[in-house]
Design an enzyme around this catalytic site. Structure first.
Site, mmCIF file in Angstrom:
data_model
loop_
_atom_site.group_PDB
_atom_site.id
_atom_site.type_symbol
_atom_site.label_atom_id
_atom_site.label_comp_id
_atom_site.label_asym_id
_atom_site.label_seq_id
_atom_site.Cartn_x
_atom_site.Cartn_y
_atom_site.Cartn_z
ATOM 1 N N LYS A 1 5.017 5.415 4.170
ATOM 2 C CA LYS A 1 4.422 4.114 4.184
ATOM 3 C C LYS A 1 4.664 3.870 5.632
ATOM 4 O O LYS A 1 5.776 3.567 5.912
ATOM 5 C CB LYS A 1 5.096 2.967 3.164
ATOM 6 C CG LYS A 1 4.582 1.591 3.401
ATOM 7 C CD LYS A 1 4.886 0.689 2.481
ATOM 8 C CE LYS A 1 4.489 -0.556 2.590
ATOM 9 N NZ LYS A 1 4.988 -1.599 1.879
ATOM 10 N N LYS B 1 0.367 5.808 2.710
ATOM 11 C CA LYS B 1 -0.026 4.528 2.696
ATOM 12 C C LYS B 1 -0.254 4.001 4.303
ATOM 13 O O LYS B 1 1.105 4.228 4.578
ATOM 14 C CB LYS B 1 0.626 3.422 2.051
ATOM 15 C CG LYS B 1 -0.040 2.138 1.878
ATOM 16 C CD LYS B 1 0.996 1.197 1.137
ATOM 17 C CE LYS B 1 0.632 -0.339 1.634
ATOM 18 N NZ LYS B 1 1.414 -1.274 0.804
HETATM 19 C C1 PBG Z 1 4.961 -4.672 0.309
HETATM 20 C C2 PBG Z 1 3.618 -3.942 0.029
HETATM 21 C C3 PBG Z 1 2.575 -4.431 1.072
HETATM 22 C C4 PBG Z 1 1.501 -3.729 0.563
HETATM 23 C C5 PBG Z 1 1.894 -3.173 -0.690
HETATM 24 N N1 PBG Z 1 3.019 -3.302 -0.921
HETATM 25 C C6 PBG Z 1 2.758 -5.023 2.388
HETATM 26 C C7 PBG Z 1 3.545 -4.629 3.407
HETATM 27 O O1 PBG Z 1 3.947 -3.530 3.258
HETATM 28 O O2 PBG Z 1 3.546 -5.307 4.448
HETATM 29 C C8 PBG Z 1 0.215 -3.616 1.296
HETATM 30 C C9 PBG Z 1 -0.956 -3.497 0.618
HETATM 31 C C10 PBG Z 1 -2.371 -3.646 1.232
HETATM 32 O O3 PBG Z 1 -2.516 -3.924 2.393
HETATM 33 O O4 PBG Z 1 -3.344 -3.872 0.682
HETATM 34 N N2 PBG Z 1 5.636 -4.998 -1.110
#
Ligand code: PBG
Length: 329
Positions: free
Chosen positions: A200, A253
């Site tokens: 991520k 992601k």
């Molecule tokens: C954190 C989380 C995020 C997303 C999913 N889980 C946000 C982040 O890390 O700032 C982002 C998902 C998206 O942008 O669609 N719990």
């Protein structure tokens, strides 16, 4: 042998032939639909940066489960907006919080819908970070990795007790997959799979989500725990660590700016691989289409196909229901 004997266009002559030889099919069963449930709302609230996406009151969870299932989409992933936040995110351990309640209502309404839950404290902390704050030895503030693991592990158990089919840690703390596995197994949930947000990145493409889940960090950014966009070898390291800790499925992601990373992880691991087509990627297509710059329908299906072609077995996407409808679901 070459042209004029060989003519690749022969196989592009009709829709039937093209469908027959298509290497990467796309189907509603490839999708996981992310949804936001709020403890405070009584009516759905539109998310202004994500056309067609809403925060739903928990009381609507059952009917929403039916809507997803009717489209032929097999799975959802749930995010929660609690009535109150705290410093540690432990408010997210409430078995009557928005996520556990939505899980129960969705599973009761549609038992064969796969209900996944996002496991992270950022939706529950006042400061919006994905962990509990602590101090480094030099006195500066940091997200305390090891203290956060305890809350995450408890949250996974709360979700599993509510009936979650899969838990998905998205925090990027070191060691969290192992911590979740031990906690789940300790409570008898040996059969609950972990979908790890293994790779991520610290991405600008989460912008709209932070409104959707009300979790924008109140100071600093997430670069101290999410990955640097320049790193691909590190993706293999993260994926291998999570696999060794017992992850059942991996995720990359965001998706679109990281298609090469999806391919790299796909080639390196035999675990099922998901990709998260995130909020900014969704907003981008809608914004361009609203201005008449491209066809939303075609761009959506092409984008989702590209993520599958890069090597993702399934896609978490806000386009899930619209794409499933276009695909005949
Ligand atoms: C954190 C989380 C995020 C997303 C999913 N889980 C946000 C982040 O890390 O700032 C982002 C998902 C998206 O942008 O669609 N719990």
């Amino acid at each position: 042998m070459g042209f004029p004997t060989i003519r690749p266009r022969r196989l592009r002559a009709s829709a039937e032939l093209r469908a027959l030889v298509r290497e990467t099919p796309l189907a509603p069963t490839d999708f996981v639909y992310p949804m936001f449930f709020s403890a405070a709302l009584t009516e759905p609230a539109p998310i202004s940066t994500m056309p067609g996406i809403f925060q739903y009151p928990v009381s609507h969870a059952g009917e929403q489960a039916k809507r997803v299932k009717e489209r032929g989409v097999p799975a959802v992933i749930l995010f929660g907006l609690p009535a109150k936040k705290d410093a540690t995110g432990e408010i997210g351990l409430d078995p009557d919080g928005p996520v556990p309640r939505a899980v129960r209502e969705m599973k009761a309404a549609v038992p064969d819908l796969l209900v996944m839950t996002d496991v992270c404290v950022d939706e529950y902390t006042e400061h919006g970070h994905c962990g509990i704050l602590g101090k480094r030895v030099d006195g500066t503030v940091d997200v305390d990795n090891d203290a956060t693991l305890e809350v995450l592990a408890k949250m996974a158990v709360v979700h599993a007790k509510a009936g979650a089919d899969v838990v998905a840690p998205s925090d990027m703390m070191d060691g969290r997959v192992g911590a979740l596995r031990r906690a789940l197994d300790g409570e008898g949930f040996t059969g609950t799979p972990i979908l790890s947000y293994a790779v991520k990145y610290a991405s600008a493409f989460y912008g709209p989500f932070r409104e959707a889940a009300d979790c924008a960090p109140q100071f600093g950014d997430r670069a101290g725990y999410q990955m640097d966009p320049g790193n691909a070898r590190e993706a293999l390291r993260e994926a291998a660590l999570d696999e060794a800790e017992g992850a059942d499925m991996l995720m990359v992601k965001p998706a679109l700016a990281y298609l090469d990373v999806i391919r790299t992880v796909r080639n390196a691991s035999n675990l099922p691989l998901g990709a998260y087509n995130v909020s900014g990627e969704y907003a981008m297509l809608h914004a361009a289409a609203e201005r008449g710059m491209l066809s939303l329908e075609r761009a959506m299906l092409e984008t989702l196909t590209s993520i599958r072609r890069a090597g993702a077995d399934f896609i978490l996407t806000y386009h899930a229901l619209a794409a499933a409808e276009l695909l005949g679901g």
